[in-house]
Scaffold this motif. Structure first.
Motif, PDB file in Angstrom:
ATOM      1  N   LEU A 160       0.815  -1.212   0.000  1.00 30.70           N
ATOM      2  CA  LEU A 160       0.000   0.000   0.000  1.00 30.70           C
ATOM      3  C   LEU A 160       0.849   1.263   0.000  1.00 30.70           C
ATOM      4  CD1 LEU A 160      -2.902  -0.985   2.444  1.00 30.70           C
ATOM      5  CD2 LEU A 160      -2.738  -1.257  -0.045  1.00 30.70           C
ATOM      6  N   GLY A 161       2.162   1.131   0.168  1.00 29.47           N
ATOM      7  CA  GLY A 161       3.045   2.281   0.059  1.00 29.47           C
ATOM      8  C   GLY A 161       3.023   2.891  -1.335  1.00 29.47           C
ATOM      9  N   ARG A 162       2.572   2.143  -2.313  1.00 32.86           N
ATOM     10  CA  ARG A 162       2.473   2.666  -3.674  1.00 32.86           C
ATOM     11  C   ARG A 162       1.375   3.713  -3.807  1.00 32.86           C
ATOM     12  NH1 ARG A 162       3.211  -2.589  -7.707  1.00 32.86           N
ATOM     13  NH2 ARG A 162       5.265  -3.261  -6.951  1.00 32.86           N
ATOM     14  N   LEU A 163       0.531   3.830  -2.783  1.00 32.49           N
ATOM     15  CA  LEU A 163      -0.540   4.827  -2.815  1.00 32.49           C
ATOM     16  C   LEU A 163      -0.062   6.192  -2.331  1.00 32.49           C
ATOM     17  CD1 LEU A 163      -3.457   2.683  -1.294  1.00 32.49           C
ATOM     18  CD2 LEU A 163      -2.956   3.108  -3.724  1.00 32.49           C
ATOM     19  N   ALA A 164       1.106   6.255  -1.734  1.00 30.91           N
ATOM     20  CA  ALA A 164       1.605   7.513  -1.168  1.00 30.91           C
ATOM     21  C   ALA A 164       2.383   8.297  -2.213  1.00 30.91           C
ATOM     22  CB  ALA A 164       2.491   7.234   0.038  1.00 30.91           C
ATOM     23  N   GLY A 165       2.174   9.610  -2.232  1.00 30.69           N
ATOM     24  CA  GLY A 165       2.897  10.471  -3.164  1.00 30.69           C
ATOM     25  C   GLY A 165       2.713  10.014  -4.592  1.00 30.69           C
ATOM     26  N   ASP A 166       3.842   9.937  -5.328  1.00 34.59           N
ATOM     27  CA  ASP A 166       3.756   9.453  -6.703  1.00 34.59           C
ATOM     28  C   ASP A 166       3.937   7.952  -6.791  1.00 34.59           C
ATOM     29  OD1 ASP A 166       6.429   9.157  -6.148  1.00 34.59           O
ATOM     30  OD2 ASP A 166       7.146  10.438  -7.786  1.00 34.59           O
ATOM     31  N   GLY A 167       4.041   7.287  -5.623  1.00 37.00           N
ATOM     32  CA  GLY A 167       4.136   5.837  -5.597  1.00 37.00           C
ATOM     33  C   GLY A 167       5.527   5.291  -5.832  1.00 37.00           C
ATOM     34  N   VAL A 168       6.510   6.182  -6.017  1.00 34.61           N
ATOM     35  CA  VAL A 168       7.877   5.758  -6.325  1.00 34.61           C
ATOM     36  C   VAL A 168       8.812   6.219  -5.210  1.00 34.61           C
ATOM     37  CG1 VAL A 168       9.784   5.915  -7.965  1.00 34.61           C
ATOM     38  CG2 VAL A 168       7.416   5.862  -8.788  1.00 34.61           C
ATOM     39  N   GLY A 169       9.688   5.340  -4.758  1.00 35.32           N
ATOM     40  CA  GLY A 169      10.626   5.686  -3.700  1.00 35.32           C
ATOM     41  C   GLY A 169       9.914   5.836  -2.365  1.00 35.32           C
ATOM     42  N   TYR A 170      10.493   6.632  -1.479  1.00 34.57           N
ATOM     43  CA  TYR A 170       9.909   6.872  -0.160  1.00 34.57           C
ATOM     44  C   TYR A 170       9.079   8.148  -0.189  1.00 34.57           C
ATOM     45  CZ  TYR A 170      12.920   3.301   1.884  1.00 34.57           C
ATOM     46  OH  TYR A 170      13.526   2.120   2.205  1.00 34.57           O
ATOM     47  N   ASN A 171       7.873   8.075   0.352  1.00 36.05           N
ATOM     48  CA  ASN A 171       6.990   9.236   0.390  1.00 36.05           C
ATOM     49  C   ASN A 171       6.284   9.308   1.731  1.00 36.05           C
ATOM     50  OD1 ASN A 171       6.856  10.292  -2.593  1.00 36.05           O
ATOM     51  ND2 ASN A 171       6.661   8.064  -2.760  1.00 36.05           N
ATOM     52  N   THR A 172       5.969  10.534   2.151  1.00 39.54           N
ATOM     53  CA  THR A 172       5.084  10.666   3.302  1.00 39.54           C
ATOM     54  C   THR A 172       3.699  10.188   2.880  1.00 39.54           C
ATOM     55  OG1 THR A 172       4.620  12.957   2.673  1.00 39.54           O
ATOM     56  CG2 THR A 172       6.372  12.587   4.297  1.00 39.54           C
TER      57      THR A 172
END
Length: 582
Positions: A245-257
């Motif tokens: 589900l981290g792919r839903l954060a920001g643009d889905g690439v790398g680390y995002n808040t």
């Protein structure tokens, strides 16, 4: 490497799964390579072919865009960044490591006889004292993780130190490449290639277990951010059968808040816990939060791009799909899985019987299913090392794996083993190795049967030694003499599987008639719940957390201390060892 002809393979086949014994390097040889010219036409560059499968000089362009050349096979290595150190440990090259950085303190015996470098405050910039210490060590090469600042790399190079900085790892393939390259830079090619092959097969088993499953929703909080695509953590989750589900954060690439509301709406079924915080407060209403469905992972194995990420992957797949993983380990899902071009990878234990022991060509196979953790006791078949007066009767291995599957190999290494310390007399020596052991052996106990006719002097002087560098260190040993049979039963425990030997010690380094020692745990996996959150400032930046940043307390290196006599004997043994471990 200690080499010999006789080997015994003890295979425990139950259900789930790396330790390897360090070996002794042979002398390299030099050849003329007519394809490489140096110094003008007609001058052939001399290359060194080593017993470890590498050639030198070796050149490679690193992450700073600099072509780095290692002229000779390294004997002294400094690691900067915990992933660089972990990789050296995993390819059995920790004996070459002269210094580590703080977040590598979780590694087994990391600070024993090694310099512990320091950072400036809460940054990951090397302190001036650490730079001076590295120059003083005069390493053959420094291998630096991607988080090490380019300015530090430049400073060391300006002071005459050879430094190679790795690129950022974005997937598992990057870790395969980094592992092989580490071996190439440090003259550990064979062991690095072997560990990479093991890592590949372990990952392929997981892929086999999760092929065609309906992915379960998994959320990975990481220091206020979450990893998306193009991160190796994303692959830990997705290869193990999760939907990240981290792919839903920001643009889905790398680390995002991440926005808590968006993650709640996605309703994670499982939350990865790498600290004692467990479920983040805003997620308690999700399926994972309401049911307490967390996957506890060691942060040192999640946030560092190094071979132990497979341990995290195993924990995830065992949590999400325990039965499919069990079947994949036993080989009941398919006969083989995908392998590199030109190679096949066969499932390791498909033909294992519930209880079976055989000896073939001086190799004994002992297979068991549904054994009880944590201790596995391997009786050694009678045919092993038949020409030796000493008989190895049992090897017991403790692991933290529930129902583990793994193979232990024990080879008779007496002919090629280095001498025991002091005036001790060698009776027999053995080299050990493991395959498919995903969680480390936390203890190994050896039991040997020794005829008194082969013992020069007092039988109470019988002592078991473990490999230490290029030599041996005595273990606390129990000796039980049977006057009727005129034989002695010798037992000793070590904190992990290593090469070991039995001999007759001189002086105070001798066995006792007391009870066997309690198992030691220097290889125990650190408990994530007990770790401290000493996160560097670079990892606290929500825009770009450091994948090297781990909450482990660098000062809390696992280890065990024996009796004063054993400790003194170990110091004497270390002082008498000549040469270096490879």
């Amino acid at each position: 490497m200690i080499r010999h002809a006789t080997r015994v393979v003890l295979a425990l086949v139950v259900v789930c799964s790396m330790a390897a014994t360090p070996a002794l390097a042979a002398t390299p040889r030099a050849t003329e390579d007519p394809r490489a010219l140096a110094g003008g036409p007609g001058v052939a560059q001399t290359t060194t072919e080593t017993a470890n499968g590498c050639t030198f000089p070796f050149s490679k362009t690193d992450a700073t865009g600099t072509e780095v050349t290692v002229d000779d096979p390294p004997e002294r290595v400094v690691t900067l960044g915990a992933s660089a150190a972990q990789t050296m440990w995993e390819i059995d090259a920790r004996g070459k490591v002269e210094a580590v950085t703080p977040f590598a303190g979780y590694l087994e015996n990391a600070t024993d006889d090694r310099a512990l470098l320091t950072y400036e405050g809460f940054t990951q910039r090397l302190s001036d004292d650490s730079v001076d210490r590295i120059v003083e060590i005069d390493p053959d090469v420094v291998i630096a993780a991607n988080i090490i600042d380019d300015a530090d790399v430049a400073t060391l190079r300006d002071r005459g130190v050879t430094v190679y900085k790795f690129r950022t790892a974005t997937d598992i393939e990057s870790i395969y490449q980094k592992t092989r390259l580490t071996g190439r830079l440090t003259d550990e090619c064979r062991s690095a290639n072997r560990r990479t092959a093991e890592l590949f097969s372990q990952v392929q088993t997981i892929r086999q277990a999760t092929e065609g499953v309906d992915a379960k929703r998994v959320f990975v909080p990481a220091f206020g951010t979450t990893p998306g695509r193009n991160t190796f953590i994303d692959e830990i989750v997705t290869v193990a059968g999760g939907e990240n589900l981290g792919r839903l954060a920001g643009d889905g690439v790398g680390y995002n808040t991440y926005e808590t509301e968006r993650i709640v709406a996605a309703d994670p079924e499982w939350i990865v816990d790498t600290s004692s915080a467990s479920v983040p407060g805003g997620l308690v209403t999700t399926t994972a939060g309401a049911n307490g469905q967390t996957i506890a992972l060691n942060p040192n194995y999640v946030f560092q791009p190094a071979p132990r990420i497979v341990l995290s992957m195993v924990e995830v797949v065992r949590t999400l799909y325990p039965e499919r993983y069990r079947q994949a380990r036993l080989g009941t899902l398919a006969d083989e899985v995908a392998a590199p071009p030109g190679e096949t990878w066969e499932v390791p234990y498909r033909d294992a019987d519930p209880l079976d022991g055989t000896v073939e060509d001086d190799t004994a196979y002992l297979r068991v299913q549904n054994g009880d953790a944590p201790r596995t006791q391997f009786p050694v078949p009678d045919g092993f090392a038949a020409n030796s007066t000493v008989r190895l009767t049992e090897v017991a291995v403790d692991t933290r794996e529930p129902n583990p599957i793994f193979t232990v190999t024990v080879e008779n290494a007496t002919a090629d083993a280095p001498a025991l310390p002091g005036d001790a007399t060698m009776l027999a020596a053995y080299e050990t190795d493991t395959e498919d052991l995903y969680m480390f052996a936390t203890n190994a106990t050896y039991t040997l049967d020794v005829p008194l006719t082969s013992v020069p002097g007092d039988p109470s002087a019988l002592t078991v030694y473990r490999q230490s560098g290029d030599g041996w260190a005595p273990l606390e040993t129990t000796v039980r003499v049977n006057e009727t049979t005129q034989r002695a039963t010798v037992t000793a425990s070590a904190d992990r599987l290593t090469a070991f030997a039995v001999g007759v010690a001189g002086g105070d380094a001798r066995g006792t008639a007391q009870a066997a020692p309690e198992p030691m745990s220097a290889y125990a996996t650190p408990d994530p719940a007990g770790s401290t959150a000493d996160t560097p400032a670079s990892a606290a930046d929500p825009a770009a957390p450091s994948v090297e940043a781990t909450p482990a307390d660098a000062s809390a290196t696992p280890g065990a201390v024996g009796t004063p006599v054993v400790a003194l004997a170990a110091l004497l043994a270390a002082a008498l060892v000549v040469g270096r471990r490879r």
